[in-house]
Design a protein around this motif. Structure first.
Motif, PDB file in Angstrom:
ATOM      1  N   ALA A 189       0.590  -1.006   0.013  1.00  0.00           N
ATOM      2  CA  ALA A 189      -0.001  -0.043  -0.060  1.00  0.00           C
ATOM      3  C   ALA A 189       0.904   1.357  -0.028  1.00  0.00           C
ATOM      4  N   GLY A 190       2.186   0.876   0.343  1.00  0.00           N
ATOM      5  CA  GLY A 190       3.197   2.286   0.425  1.00  0.00           C
ATOM      6  C   GLY A 190       2.914   3.331  -0.666  1.00  0.00           C
ATOM      7  N   GLY A 191       3.471   4.347  -0.627  1.00  0.00           N
ATOM      8  CA  GLY A 191       3.586   5.322  -1.484  1.00  0.00           C
ATOM      9  C   GLY A 191       2.766   6.802  -1.090  1.00  0.00           C
ATOM     10  N   ASP A 225      11.988   8.329   1.918  1.00  0.00           N
ATOM     11  CA  ASP A 225      10.757   8.089   1.013  1.00  0.00           C
ATOM     12  C   ASP A 225      10.223   6.644   1.401  1.00  0.00           C
ATOM     13  N   GLY A 226      10.751   5.782   1.914  1.00  0.00           N
ATOM     14  CA  GLY A 226      10.269   4.303   2.334  1.00  0.00           C
ATOM     15  C   GLY A 226       9.369   4.471   3.372  1.00  0.00           C
ATOM     16  N   LYS A 227       9.163   5.469   4.247  1.00  0.00           N
ATOM     17  CA  LYS A 227       8.241   5.573   5.323  1.00  0.00           C
ATOM     18  C   LYS A 227       7.065   6.350   4.919  1.00  0.00           C
ATOM     19  N   THR A 228       5.904   5.913   4.578  1.00  0.00           N
ATOM     20  CA  THR A 228       5.033   7.107   4.318  1.00  0.00           C
ATOM     21  C   THR A 228       3.930   6.910   5.032  1.00  0.00           C
ATOM     22  N   TRP A 229       2.859   7.943   5.207  1.00  0.00           N
ATOM     23  CA  TRP A 229       1.660   7.796   6.072  1.00  0.00           C
ATOM     24  C   TRP A 229       0.736   6.781   5.537  1.00  0.00           C
ATOM     25  N   GLY A 253       1.459   3.955   3.797  1.00  0.00           N
ATOM     26  CA  GLY A 253       2.062   2.483   4.296  1.00  0.00           C
ATOM     27  C   GLY A 253       1.820   2.364   5.524  1.00  0.00           C
ATOM     28  N   THR A 254       2.090   3.278   6.542  1.00  0.00           N
ATOM     29  CA  THR A 254       2.001   3.037   7.988  1.00  0.00           C
ATOM     30  C   THR A 254       0.584   3.015   8.471  1.00  0.00           C
ATOM     31  N   ALA A 255      -0.540   3.720   7.831  1.00  0.00           N
ATOM     32  CA  ALA A 255      -1.830   3.526   8.450  1.00  0.00           C
ATOM     33  C   ALA A 255      -2.368   2.315   7.793  1.00  0.00           C
ATOM     34  N   GLY A 293       8.373   0.219  15.290  1.00  0.00           N
ATOM     35  CA  GLY A 293       9.897  -0.333  15.191  1.00  0.00           C
ATOM     36  C   GLY A 293      10.478  -0.119  13.908  1.00  0.00           C
ATOM     37  N   ASP A 294       9.749  -0.428  12.871  1.00  0.00           N
ATOM     38  CA  ASP A 294      10.546  -0.216  11.437  1.00  0.00           C
ATOM     39  C   ASP A 294      10.860   1.060  11.178  1.00  0.00           C
ATOM     40  N   ILE A 295       9.901   2.010  11.707  1.00  0.00           N
ATOM     41  CA  ILE A 295      10.175   3.452  11.313  1.00  0.00           C
ATOM     42  C   ILE A 295      11.516   4.105  12.107  1.00  0.00           C
ATOM     43  N   ALA A 321      13.927   2.011  13.011  1.00  0.00           N
ATOM     44  CA  ALA A 321      14.988   1.493  12.455  1.00  0.00           C
ATOM     45  C   ALA A 321      15.488   2.361  11.247  1.00  0.00           C
ATOM     46  N   SER A 322      14.524   2.679  10.430  1.00  0.00           N
ATOM     47  CA  SER A 322      14.765   3.697   9.379  1.00  0.00           C
ATOM     48  C   SER A 322      15.570   5.052   9.841  1.00  0.00           C
ATOM     49  N   PHE A 323      15.128   5.291  10.995  1.00  0.00           N
ATOM     50  CA  PHE A 323      15.852   6.494  11.601  1.00  0.00           C
ATOM     51  C   PHE A 323      17.224   6.328  11.818  1.00  0.00           C
ATOM     52  N   LEU A 324      17.209   5.216  12.480  1.00  0.00           N
ATOM     53  CA  LEU A 324      18.808   4.733  12.881  1.00  0.00           C
ATOM     54  C   LEU A 324      19.640   4.670  11.566  1.00  0.00           C
ATOM     55  N   LYS A 325      19.141   4.066  10.580  1.00  0.00           N
ATOM     56  CA  LYS A 325      19.768   3.662   9.241  1.00  0.00           C
ATOM     57  C   LYS A 325      20.350   4.914   8.749  1.00  0.00           C
ATOM     58  N   ARG A 326      19.242   6.130   8.554  1.00  0.00           N
ATOM     59  CA  ARG A 326      19.659   7.342   8.122  1.00  0.00           C
ATOM     60  C   ARG A 326      20.803   8.056   8.949  1.00  0.00           C
ATOM     61  N   ARG A 327      20.690   7.813  10.129  1.00  0.00           N
ATOM     62  CA  ARG A 327      21.616   8.565  11.043  1.00  0.00           C
ATOM     63  C   ARG A 327      23.107   7.825  10.791  1.00  0.00           C
ATOM     64  N   GLU A 361      21.550   4.738   2.765  1.00  0.00           N
ATOM     65  CA  GLU A 361      20.305   5.310   2.058  1.00  0.00           C
ATOM     66  C   GLU A 361      19.274   4.443   2.003  1.00  0.00           C
ATOM     67  N   ARG A 362      18.208   4.866   1.616  1.00  0.00           N
ATOM     68  CA  ARG A 362      16.700   4.092   1.506  1.00  0.00           C
ATOM     69  C   ARG A 362      17.136   2.658   0.897  1.00  0.00           C
ATOM     70  N   GLY A 363      16.673   1.882   1.731  1.00  0.00           N
ATOM     71  CA  GLY A 363      16.676   0.299   1.037  1.00  0.00           C
ATOM     72  C   GLY A 363      17.974  -0.419   1.278  1.00  0.00           C
ATOM     73  N   ALA A 364      18.790   0.523   2.076  1.00  0.00           N
ATOM     74  CA  ALA A 364      20.126  -0.193   2.443  1.00  0.00           C
ATOM     75  C   ALA A 364      19.979  -1.341   3.559  1.00  0.00           C
ATOM     76  N   LEU A 372       7.604  -7.223  -5.739  1.00  0.00           N
ATOM     77  CA  LEU A 372       6.790  -6.528  -4.826  1.00  0.00           C
ATOM     78  C   LEU A 372       7.751  -5.477  -4.224  1.00  0.00           C
ATOM     79  N   LYS A 373       9.241  -6.033  -4.161  1.00  0.00           N
ATOM     80  CA  LYS A 373       9.951  -5.323  -3.273  1.00  0.00           C
ATOM     81  C   LYS A 373      11.366  -5.121  -3.829  1.00  0.00           C
ATOM     82  N   ASN A 374      12.076  -3.902  -3.810  1.00  0.00           N
ATOM     83  CA  ASN A 374      13.252  -3.522  -4.528  1.00  0.00           C
ATOM     84  C   ASN A 374      14.388  -4.407  -4.041  1.00  0.00           C
TER      85      ASN A 374
HETATM   86  N1  CTP Z   1       6.469   1.331   3.492  1.00  0.00           N
HETATM   87  C1  CTP Z   1       5.595   2.536   3.609  1.00  0.00           C
HETATM   88  N2  CTP Z   1       5.506   3.175   4.835  1.00  0.00           N
HETATM   89  C2  CTP Z   1       6.112   2.257   6.108  1.00  0.00           C
HETATM   90  C3  CTP Z   1       6.805   1.263   5.568  1.00  0.00           C
HETATM   91  C4  CTP Z   1       7.149   0.658   4.304  1.00  0.00           C
HETATM   92  O1  CTP Z   1       5.264   3.302   2.692  1.00  0.00           O
HETATM   93  N3  CTP Z   1       5.773   2.892   7.179  1.00  0.00           N
HETATM   94  C5  CTP Z   1       6.640   0.861   1.869  1.00  0.00           C
HETATM   95  C6  CTP Z   1       7.487   1.863   1.081  1.00  0.00           C
HETATM   96  O2  CTP Z   1       7.051   1.690  -0.186  1.00  0.00           O
HETATM   97  C7  CTP Z   1       8.792   0.979   1.170  1.00  0.00           C
HETATM   98  C8  CTP Z   1       8.515  -0.297   1.126  1.00  0.00           C
HETATM   99  O3  CTP Z   1       7.071  -0.262   1.833  1.00  0.00           O
HETATM  100  O4  CTP Z   1       9.798   1.588   0.297  1.00  0.00           O
HETATM  101  C9  CTP Z   1       9.387  -1.169   1.841  1.00  0.00           C
HETATM  102  O5  CTP Z   1       9.650  -1.037   3.320  1.00  0.00           O
HETATM  103  P1  CTP Z   1      11.015  -1.113   3.821  1.00  0.00           P
HETATM  104  O6  CTP Z   1      11.810  -1.975   3.421  1.00  0.00           O
HETATM  105  O7  CTP Z   1      10.728  -0.829   5.303  1.00  0.00           O
HETATM  106  O8  CTP Z   1      11.503   0.474   3.424  1.00  0.00           O
HETATM  107  P2  CTP Z   1      12.668   0.753   2.457  1.00  0.00           P
HETATM  108  O9  CTP Z   1      12.294   1.497   1.230  1.00  0.00           O
HETATM  109  O10 CTP Z   1      13.578  -0.280   2.414  1.00  0.00           O
HETATM  110  O11 CTP Z   1      13.362   2.092   3.237  1.00  0.00           O
HETATM  111  P3  CTP Z   1      14.412   2.064   4.668  1.00  0.00           P
HETATM  112  O12 CTP Z   1      15.836   2.073   4.009  1.00  0.00           O
HETATM  113  O13 CTP Z   1      14.109   3.067   5.222  1.00  0.00           O
HETATM  114  O14 CTP Z   1      14.022   0.671   5.326  1.00  0.00           O
END
Ligand code: CTP
Ligand code: MG
Length: 180
Positions: free
Chosen positions: A26-28, A46-50, A52-54, A100-102, A104-110, A114-117, A175-177
């Motif tokens: 559902a993300g985006g 950009d990987g943490k969206t409203w 996707g979270t909702a 928890g996932d959010i 983790a993204s905060f810690l990854k950026r710090r 980059e996104r997806g790493a 479905l996932k990059n």
């Molecule tokens: N996603 C979202 N909102 C969230 C979590 C995930 O919209 N709170 C969607 C995003 O499209 C994201 C995808 O699910 O790209 C995959 O999630 P995740 O692997 O957690 O994000 P990444 O894109 O890998 O980014 P990050 O490095 O911050 O984990």
């Protein structure tokens, strides 16, 4: 005994397992951090969206309601008394997994990722820790009755394995990059 522990751990964690996958589907849309940066890097990315979270939180909470309806039949078939979820518990597990996932993204950026790493370890357990902590806060009595120490031990071993398998699957399905 082992079957009952694994079945209970899996069942109790399902409302925490589904949110991340629902968020992928559902993300985006608008990122939670609104594009803001901190120290030259995105706060979350950009990987943490409203949306996707909702969607993830809703999916996990609704799943808990469905599991409650299915619990008697599945418990009977397995011969294991599976837990049911008070609304606060299902919601806590689902929102906690997302938070928890959010986090983790905060810690990854710090740490300059980059996104997806990948961040091995954190990627597999961030949402478990978030889900368990929020479930404990939202429904303490239910939490201590459901997550006994043996169940918690199974959760901590089983979840990283399931996480790797489902993410590789989502990657192979396109479905996932990345496969993590
Ligand atoms: N996603 C979202 N909102 C969230 C979590 C995930 O919209 N709170 C969607 C995003 O499209 C994201 C995808 O699910 O790209 C995959 O999630 P995740 O692997 O957690 O994000 P990444 O894109 O890998 O980014 P990050 O490095 O911050 O984990
Ligand atoms: Mg990722």
């Amino acid at each position: 005994m082992v079957v009952s522990l694994v079945a209970t751990a899996f069942w109790a964690m399902l409302p925490a397992y589904v949110p991340n996958n629902a968020a992928v589907l559902a993300g985006g849309g608008r990122p939670i951090d609104g594009g803001r940066t901190w120290g030259g890097r995105r706060v979350l990315g950009d990987g943490k969206t409203w949306r996707g979270t909702a969607a993830g939180t809703l999916a996990g909470t609704l799943l808990a309601v469905v599991l409650n309806a299915a619990a008697p039949a599945v418990s009977g078939a397995l011969g294991v008394l599976l837990p049911t979820f008070p609304l606060a518990a299902g919601f806590g597990l689902a929102l906690g997994a997302m938070l928890g996932d959010i986090g983790a993204s905060f810690l990854k950026r710090r740490s300059g990722r980059e996104r997806g790493a990948a961040f091995p370890g954190l990627d597999q357990l961030d949402f478990v820790v978030g889900a368990l902590v929020l479930a404990l806060v939202a429904a303490p009595g239910w939490f201590s009755a459901t997550f006994t120490l043996p169940v918690l031990a199974v959760v901590l071993v089983m979840t990283p394995v399931l996480h790797v398998v489902t993410n590789v699957g989502a990657y192979l399905l396109g479905l996932k990059n990345e496969p993590w």
